[in-house]
Structures are given as structure tokens and as C-alpha cells.
Scaffold this active site. Structure first.
Site, PDB file in Angstrom:
ATOM      1  N   ALA A  15     -17.916 -21.483   2.060  1.00 37.72           N
ATOM      2  CA  ALA A  15     -19.346 -21.365   1.725  1.00 37.72           C
ATOM      3  C   ALA A  15     -19.645 -20.183   0.797  1.00 37.72           C
ATOM      4  O   ALA A  15     -20.632 -20.198   0.057  1.00 37.72           O
ATOM      5  CB  ALA A  15     -20.161 -21.231   3.012  1.00 37.72           C
ATOM      6  N   SER A  16     -18.791 -19.174   0.826  1.00 38.34           N
ATOM      7  CA  SER A  16     -19.045 -17.982   0.008  1.00 38.34           C
ATOM      8  C   SER A  16     -18.692 -18.190  -1.464  1.00 38.34           C
ATOM      9  O   SER A  16     -18.953 -17.315  -2.296  1.00 38.34           O
ATOM     10  CB  SER A  16     -18.206 -16.817   0.550  1.00 38.34           C
ATOM     11  OG  SER A  16     -16.846 -17.230   0.607  1.00 38.34           O
ATOM     12  N   TYR A  18     -18.192 -19.775  -5.453  1.00 35.04           N
ATOM     13  CA  TYR A  18     -19.036 -20.020  -6.642  1.00 35.04           C
ATOM     14  C   TYR A  18     -19.611 -21.448  -6.603  1.00 35.04           C
ATOM     15  O   TYR A  18     -20.828 -21.653  -6.694  1.00 35.04           O
ATOM     16  CB  TYR A  18     -18.147 -19.788  -7.861  1.00 35.04           C
ATOM     17  CG  TYR A  18     -18.703 -20.115  -9.222  1.00 35.04           C
ATOM     18  CD1 TYR A  18     -20.023 -19.832  -9.579  1.00 35.04           C
ATOM     19  CD2 TYR A  18     -17.861 -20.673 -10.197  1.00 35.04           C
ATOM     20  CE1 TYR A  18     -20.496 -20.125 -10.854  1.00 35.04           C
ATOM     21  CE2 TYR A  18     -18.319 -20.949 -11.466  1.00 35.04           C
ATOM     22  CZ  TYR A  18     -19.642 -20.687 -11.786  1.00 35.04           C
ATOM     23  OH  TYR A  18     -20.093 -20.965 -13.056  1.00 35.04           O
ATOM     24  N   LEU A  68      -8.317 -21.138   6.446  1.00 35.77           N
ATOM     25  CA  LEU A  68      -7.482 -22.289   6.087  1.00 35.77           C
ATOM     26  C   LEU A  68      -6.134 -22.278   6.807  1.00 35.77           C
ATOM     27  O   LEU A  68      -5.555 -23.327   7.074  1.00 35.77           O
ATOM     28  CB  LEU A  68      -7.214 -22.293   4.569  1.00 35.77           C
ATOM     29  CG  LEU A  68      -8.428 -22.523   3.658  1.00 35.77           C
ATOM     30  CD1 LEU A  68      -8.052 -22.286   2.198  1.00 35.77           C
ATOM     31  CD2 LEU A  68      -8.964 -23.946   3.853  1.00 35.77           C
ATOM     32  N   THR A  87     -14.412 -27.372   0.086  1.00 37.33           N
ATOM     33  CA  THR A  87     -14.281 -26.665  -1.202  1.00 37.33           C
ATOM     34  C   THR A  87     -13.294 -25.498  -1.115  1.00 37.33           C
ATOM     35  O   THR A  87     -12.808 -25.044  -2.144  1.00 37.33           O
ATOM     36  CB  THR A  87     -15.639 -26.100  -1.714  1.00 37.33           C
ATOM     37  OG1 THR A  87     -15.926 -24.857  -1.088  1.00 37.33           O
ATOM     38  CG2 THR A  87     -16.781 -27.065  -1.497  1.00 37.33           C
ATOM     39  N   SER A  89     -10.396 -23.085  -1.186  1.00 39.45           N
ATOM     40  CA  SER A  89      -9.025 -23.096  -1.695  1.00 39.45           C
ATOM     41  C   SER A  89      -8.913 -21.901  -2.623  1.00 39.45           C
ATOM     42  O   SER A  89      -9.873 -21.606  -3.337  1.00 39.45           O
ATOM     43  CB  SER A  89      -8.762 -24.391  -2.499  1.00 39.45           C
ATOM     44  OG  SER A  89      -7.397 -24.663  -2.622  1.00 39.45           O
ATOM     45  N   SER A 132      -9.529 -30.964  -8.592  1.00 40.49           N
ATOM     46  CA  SER A 132      -9.666 -30.360  -9.924  1.00 40.49           C
ATOM     47  C   SER A 132      -9.084 -31.312 -10.966  1.00 40.49           C
ATOM     48  O   SER A 132      -8.250 -32.166 -10.620  1.00 40.49           O
ATOM     49  CB  SER A 132      -8.894 -29.045  -9.977  1.00 40.49           C
ATOM     50  OG  SER A 132      -8.812 -28.562 -11.309  1.00 40.49           O
ATOM     51  N   LYS A 171      -3.392 -27.548  -6.234  1.00 37.02           N
ATOM     52  CA  LYS A 171      -4.464 -28.551  -6.147  1.00 37.02           C
ATOM     53  C   LYS A 171      -3.874 -29.965  -6.078  1.00 37.02           C
ATOM     54  O   LYS A 171      -4.410 -30.845  -5.420  1.00 37.02           O
ATOM     55  CB  LYS A 171      -5.410 -28.433  -7.352  1.00 37.02           C
ATOM     56  CG  LYS A 171      -6.152 -27.113  -7.444  1.00 37.02           C
ATOM     57  CD  LYS A 171      -6.983 -26.803  -6.222  1.00 37.02           C
ATOM     58  CE  LYS A 171      -8.240 -27.630  -6.073  1.00 37.02           C
ATOM     59  NZ  LYS A 171      -9.013 -27.227  -4.864  1.00 37.02           N
ATOM     60  N   VAL A 198     -15.251 -24.570 -14.451  1.00 38.47           N
ATOM     61  CA  VAL A 198     -16.660 -24.523 -14.071  1.00 38.47           C
ATOM     62  C   VAL A 198     -17.304 -23.253 -14.618  1.00 38.47           C
ATOM     63  O   VAL A 198     -16.791 -22.145 -14.411  1.00 38.47           O
ATOM     64  CB  VAL A 198     -16.798 -24.565 -12.529  1.00 38.47           C
ATOM     65  CG1 VAL A 198     -18.269 -24.586 -12.135  1.00 38.47           C
ATOM     66  CG2 VAL A 198     -16.084 -25.784 -11.955  1.00 38.47           C
TER      67      VAL A 198
HETATM   68  P1  NAP Z   1     -14.235 -19.201  -5.360  1.00 42.97           P
HETATM   69  O1  NAP Z   1     -15.589 -18.675  -5.637  1.00 42.97           O
HETATM   70  O2  NAP Z   1     -13.087 -18.257  -5.428  1.00 42.97           O
HETATM   71  O3  NAP Z   1     -14.258 -19.931  -3.949  1.00 42.97           O
HETATM   72  C1  NAP Z   1     -13.087 -20.181  -3.235  1.00 42.97           C
HETATM   73  C2  NAP Z   1     -13.443 -20.222  -1.780  1.00 42.97           C
HETATM   74  O4  NAP Z   1     -12.256 -20.485  -1.020  1.00 42.97           O
HETATM   75  C3  NAP Z   1     -14.023 -18.924  -1.263  1.00 42.97           C
HETATM   76  O5  NAP Z   1     -15.176 -19.216  -0.539  1.00 42.97           O
HETATM   77  C4  NAP Z   1     -12.942 -18.377  -0.341  1.00 42.97           C
HETATM   78  O6  NAP Z   1     -13.465 -17.757   0.802  1.00 42.97           O
HETATM   79  C5  NAP Z   1     -12.259 -19.653   0.105  1.00 42.97           C
HETATM   80  N1  NAP Z   1     -10.905 -19.367   0.574  1.00 42.97           N
HETATM   81  C6  NAP Z   1      -9.856 -18.932  -0.155  1.00 42.97           C
HETATM   82  N2  NAP Z   1      -8.796 -18.742   0.678  1.00 42.97           N
HETATM   83  C7  NAP Z   1      -9.228 -19.055   1.930  1.00 42.97           C
HETATM   84  C8  NAP Z   1      -8.628 -19.057   3.230  1.00 42.97           C
HETATM   85  N3  NAP Z   1      -7.351 -18.687   3.427  1.00 42.97           N
HETATM   86  N4  NAP Z   1      -9.376 -19.463   4.291  1.00 42.97           N
HETATM   87  C9  NAP Z   1     -10.666 -19.825   4.136  1.00 42.97           C
HETATM   88  N5  NAP Z   1     -11.289 -19.829   2.938  1.00 42.97           N
HETATM   89  C10 NAP Z   1     -10.560 -19.445   1.875  1.00 42.97           C
HETATM   90  O7  NAP Z   1     -13.865 -20.386  -6.347  1.00 42.97           O
HETATM   91  P2  NAP Z   1     -14.689 -21.662  -6.813  1.00 42.97           P
HETATM   92  O8  NAP Z   1     -14.608 -21.668  -8.276  1.00 42.97           O
HETATM   93  O9  NAP Z   1     -15.983 -21.756  -6.145  1.00 42.97           O
HETATM   94  O10 NAP Z   1     -13.738 -22.799  -6.257  1.00 42.97           O
HETATM   95  C11 NAP Z   1     -14.157 -23.687  -5.225  1.00 42.97           C
HETATM   96  C12 NAP Z   1     -13.283 -24.908  -5.278  1.00 42.97           C
HETATM   97  O11 NAP Z   1     -13.447 -25.546  -6.539  1.00 42.97           O
HETATM   98  C13 NAP Z   1     -11.794 -24.635  -5.123  1.00 42.97           C
HETATM   99  O12 NAP Z   1     -11.229 -25.674  -4.358  1.00 42.97           O
HETATM  100  C14 NAP Z   1     -11.282 -24.702  -6.555  1.00 42.97           C
HETATM  101  O13 NAP Z   1      -9.915 -25.057  -6.607  1.00 42.97           O
HETATM  102  C15 NAP Z   1     -12.175 -25.797  -7.101  1.00 42.97           C
HETATM  103  N6  NAP Z   1     -12.314 -25.814  -8.564  1.00 42.97           N
HETATM  104  C16 NAP Z   1     -12.839 -24.740  -9.205  1.00 42.97           C
HETATM  105  C17 NAP Z   1     -12.970 -24.780 -10.592  1.00 42.97           C
HETATM  106  C18 NAP Z   1     -13.542 -23.632 -11.380  1.00 42.97           C
HETATM  107  O14 NAP Z   1     -13.390 -23.607 -12.606  1.00 42.97           O
HETATM  108  N7  NAP Z   1     -14.229 -22.679 -10.746  1.00 42.97           N
HETATM  109  C19 NAP Z   1     -12.536 -25.913 -11.305  1.00 42.97           C
HETATM  110  C20 NAP Z   1     -12.021 -27.004 -10.602  1.00 42.97           C
HETATM  111  C21 NAP Z   1     -11.914 -26.942  -9.225  1.00 42.97           C
HETATM  112  P3  NAP Z   1     -13.492 -16.161   1.027  1.00 42.97           P
HETATM  113  O15 NAP Z   1     -14.855 -15.714   0.645  1.00 42.97           O
HETATM  114  O16 NAP Z   1     -13.234 -16.025   2.480  1.00 42.97           O
HETATM  115  O17 NAP Z   1     -12.421 -15.558   0.170  1.00 42.97           O
END
Ligand code: NAP
Length: 350
Positions: A15-16, A18, A68, A87, A89, A132, A171, A198
Site C-alpha cells: 500500500a505504501s 507509488y 512478502l 502490487t 514487489s 510488468s 517479474k 510508470v
Molecule cells: P514502489 O513504490 O517501490 O512500491 C513497491 C512496494 O512493494 C512498496 O510498497 C514496498 O513496501 C513493497 N515491498 C517491497 N518488498 C516488500 C516485502 N519484502 N514485503 C512487503 N512489501 C514489500 O514501486 P512501484 O513503482 O509502486 O511498484 C509497484 C508494483 O508495480 C511492483 O510490483 C512493480 O514491479 C510494478 N511495476 C512498476 C513499474 C514502474 O515503472 N514503477 C512498472 C511496471 C510494473 P515497503 O514500503 O514496505 O518497502
């Protein structure tokens, strides 16, 4: 056809993050009850914006602790939910010293944990997994070698591994595992959202999402000597949030959805921003020759293999399914980049 009760709570893992920030905002604005998981619900920098949304929006947000890597960790948050949006990862592209532990294990084990809990939670009807575009293609050269004009949902990344493109690999293995697990039962179905890189304003100040850092690099001077000829599929974070919501509630949503507006090179992105901000920021003005990029790759934290297989190749994604089935309209790329950069400037990150 899967019909979802809009009154039932919706689980959003990570939930935290982006992407999750906009997803939860839109769900709360529509009056839903959201169960959000975070690793540390007491970490103000990760959750303050979510608590603020909860106070002002019609819907209700409850935060739960979950990791996770901990088996059974998502059970309490998932209880009573019909939709699970997974979401969470790790999304890191730099500073990777142990790809297996930093990326592959949390992505794969986390997906297994969440889906195993879905198997044990009678209320669950649909899982929307944030995958992704990198689960559909590893290197841009793969598209050229395929002879196709654009990547589609039929494509899978077959060229990444834990050493070469470890994030893409994480992914890919996580999404593949999800498709295996959905076939072992018949209560819940699976829809995957496969976004490009994104961009767009962030609601999550604590996020370290790698895509945000990429935009920072274009404007903070680190890329002022020039950028490699790299092309990215890009999408607005608000469209990615809508894609998840439409995928959850449209009964006919099915399979994978490439969620990508258009493709732009790093230079085209810089040109859009320069057009708006003129000489205010040290945006790159030239594309670096590939042999130079290849030589300097290790100093820039890239492998030469990555440069060989990605620099100078077109990368196109077919987003037809996302428009037709999910009704996505897509923000213009210029608006996405400019609004995002405006926020980075206001926050003094560039
Ligand atoms: P983000 O802001 O880094 O969010 C990733 C989230 O995953 C955070 O809330 C983080 O929680 C959580 N997380 C990481 N390791 C974890 C663990 N061991 N246990 C529980 N939670 C964990 O990145 P985002 O861009 O929003 O990415 C969200 C999703 O979209 C991901 O699956 C990513 O692969 C996918 N995605 C992103 C993009 C992009 O360009 N941004 C593109 C395609 C796909 P904490 O706050 O606890 O660290």
C-alpha cells in the site's frame, strides 16, 4: 464471469508504493473499503498520505502489517476480501549486489504466499497481479529478433535471468508462477496488469520506485553529458491505477493487459521537458554513440551485455486489449512527464 460485490473489502498489498498510492486513492474515492498491507504500519513516511486519504475520502482504509517473505502474513488482511490486488514487489534497478535475495526471492515467494493465502480464503474471487511489460520482453533486441512490430500479451520474456536483467526476471518468474497457481483451483481467477515504465505525480513520498529516479536523473544533471539511445514503453500512474480497478470489477476482464501508452526514447523524454522548462534544468541535449555507452557501461552501473542488447533498438507495445476490455483512454505522455517533473521540482528533487 466473475461478479464482484463492491461492498466487500479489497486487499491492496504494498500500500505504501507509488502505484498503490493512486490505486488506493481511487478506490477510496469510489467508496470502497480497502485493506492495505505495509511492512511497517508505524513508519510515518510510508503511511501518512494513506491515513490522510482515509480521513477525507468516502471509503475506508485499514492498514495491516505483512511481509512478502513471511508465510501466512497476508491472511488477516485478506479475510473477507473478494478482490486481491497484489502490487508489492521490490522495484530496484541499481545497487543490486544479490539479485536472488533482493529481487527474485521476494517477488516469487511473495506471489506464492499471497496466492496460497487466496487459496485458503473462501471469499476471494479475483486476483489482480501487478506484473510488468518486462514479463513480456527482456531486451529490446528480442522484439527485433521476433520479427514482430510490437510486443503483445502473447509474448513472454525468455531472455532474462538472475544475472542479466534481474528485475525483469523477478517479474517474469512471479507472473508465471501466478498463472500456474490459478490453474490449480477454480474459485478465483487471475488478471495481470503489465505496465510500462510508470511516470506521473506521486502520492507516496516514501516510495523509492526506480521509475521516479529515472526522471530525477534526466533533470538533476547526472545525464547532462547525454543519454543512450534507449526506448521505454511509458504510462501514467493514474492510468495504471484505473487499469487495476477496471480489471477487478469488469466481469469480462481476462488474462494479461499490457498497460502502456506509448514508447519514447530518453532523448524524446528530455526534449518534452526541455520544451516546457527551457534552460531551467540541465536536461541532456544529445544521444551518446553506442560504442561509447558500451565502453563506459560498467562505470554507469550497466553491463555491456545490457547495452549490446538494448541500446539503439525500437521497443513497441500493443495496448489494444487494455483500451478495448478495460476502457483505458491514457493520459498524453507530455502531460504525464510535465506534471511529474513539476512535482519533483516543487519537492527540490531536481
Ligand atoms: P514502489 O513504490 O517501490 O512500491 C513497491 C512496494 O512493494 C512498496 O510498497 C514496498 O513496501 C513493497 N515491498 C517491497 N518488498 C516488500 C516485502 N519484502 N514485503 C512487503 N512489501 C514489500 O514501486 P512501484 O513503482 O509502486 O511498484 C509497484 C508494483 O508495480 C511492483 O510490483 C512493480 O514491479 C510494478 N511495476 C512498476 C513499474 C514502474 O515503472 N514503477 C512498472 C511496471 C510494473 P515497503 O514500503 O514496505 O518497502
Amino acid at each position: 464471469m466473475t461478479i464482484i460485490d463492491p461492498q466487500a473489502p479489497i486487499l491492496v498489498t504494498g500500500a505504501s508504493g507509488y502505484v498503490a498510492g493512486w490505486l488506493i486513492k481511487d478506490l477510496l474515492a469510489a467508496g470502497h473499503t480497502v485493506h492495505g498491507t505495509v511492512r511497517d504500519p508505524d513508519k510515518t513516511s510510508s503511511v501518512a498520505h494513506l491515513r490522510q486519504m482515509d480521513q477525507t475520502a468516502p471509503g475506508t482504509l485499514k492498514l495491516f502489517q505483512a511481509d512478502l517473505l513471511q508465510e501466512g502474513s497476508f491472511a488477516e488482511a485478506m479475510a473477507g476480501c473478494q478482490v486481491v490486488m497484489h502490487t508489492a514487489s521490490p522495484f530496484i534497478l541499481t545497487g543490486i549486489t544479490d539479485p536472488q535475495e533482493q529481487l527474485v526471492r521476494p517477488a516469487l515467494l511473495g506471489t506464492e504466499n499471497v496466492l496460497e493465502t487466496a487459496n485458503q480464503t473462501d471469499s476471494v474471487r479475483r486476483v489482480v497481479l501487478t506484473s510488468s511489460v518486462v514479463a513480456t520482453v527482456g531486451d529490446a533486441m528480442d522484439l527485433r529478433e521476433s520479427g514482430k512490430n510490437a510486443i503483445t500479451e502473447d509474448d513472454w520474456n525468455t531472455t532474462s535471468n538472475a544475472e542479466h536483467q534481474p528485475y525483469a526476471y523477478s517479474k517474469t518468474v512471479a507472473e508465471r508462477r501466478a498463472w500456474e497457481m490459478v490453474n490449480n483451483q477454480d474459485r478465483w481467477d487471475l488478471v495481470t496488469i503489465n505496465p510500462g515504465a510508470v511516470f506521473g505525480p506521486s502520492l507516496a513520498p516514501g516510495s523509492k520506485s526506480a521509475s521516479i529516479d529515472l526522471l530525477v536523473q534526466l533533470g538533476d544533471g547526472r545525464a547532462k553529458m547525454g543519454v543512450p539511445a534507449l526506448e521505454l514503453g511509458i504510462v501514467d500512474v493514474r492510468d495504471v491505477a484505473q487499469a487495476h480497478i477496471q480489471a477487478a470489477f469488469r466481469p469480462e476482464a481476462k488474462g494479461r493487459y499490457l498497460t502502456c501508452n506509448t514508447s519514447l526514447t530518453l532523448m524524446q523524454m528530455a526534449n518534452i521537458l526541455r520544451g516546457r522548462y527551457a534552460g531551467d534544468y540541465p536536461f541532456p541535449t544529445r544521444t551518446l554513440p553506442k560504442p561509447l555507452v558500451w565502453l563506459a557501461a560498467p562505470m554507469a552501473g550497466l553491463t555491456r551485455d545490457y547495452v549490446s542488447r538494448n541500446v539503439g533498438f525500437d521497443l513497441r507495445f500493443d495496448n489494444t486489449r487494455s483500451k478495448e476490455d478495460l476502457g483505458l483512454g491514457y493520459y498524453p505522455a507530455e502531460q504525464t512527464l510535465v506534471e511529474h517533473f513539476e512535482q519533483l521540482a516543487a519537492d527540490h528533487r531536481v
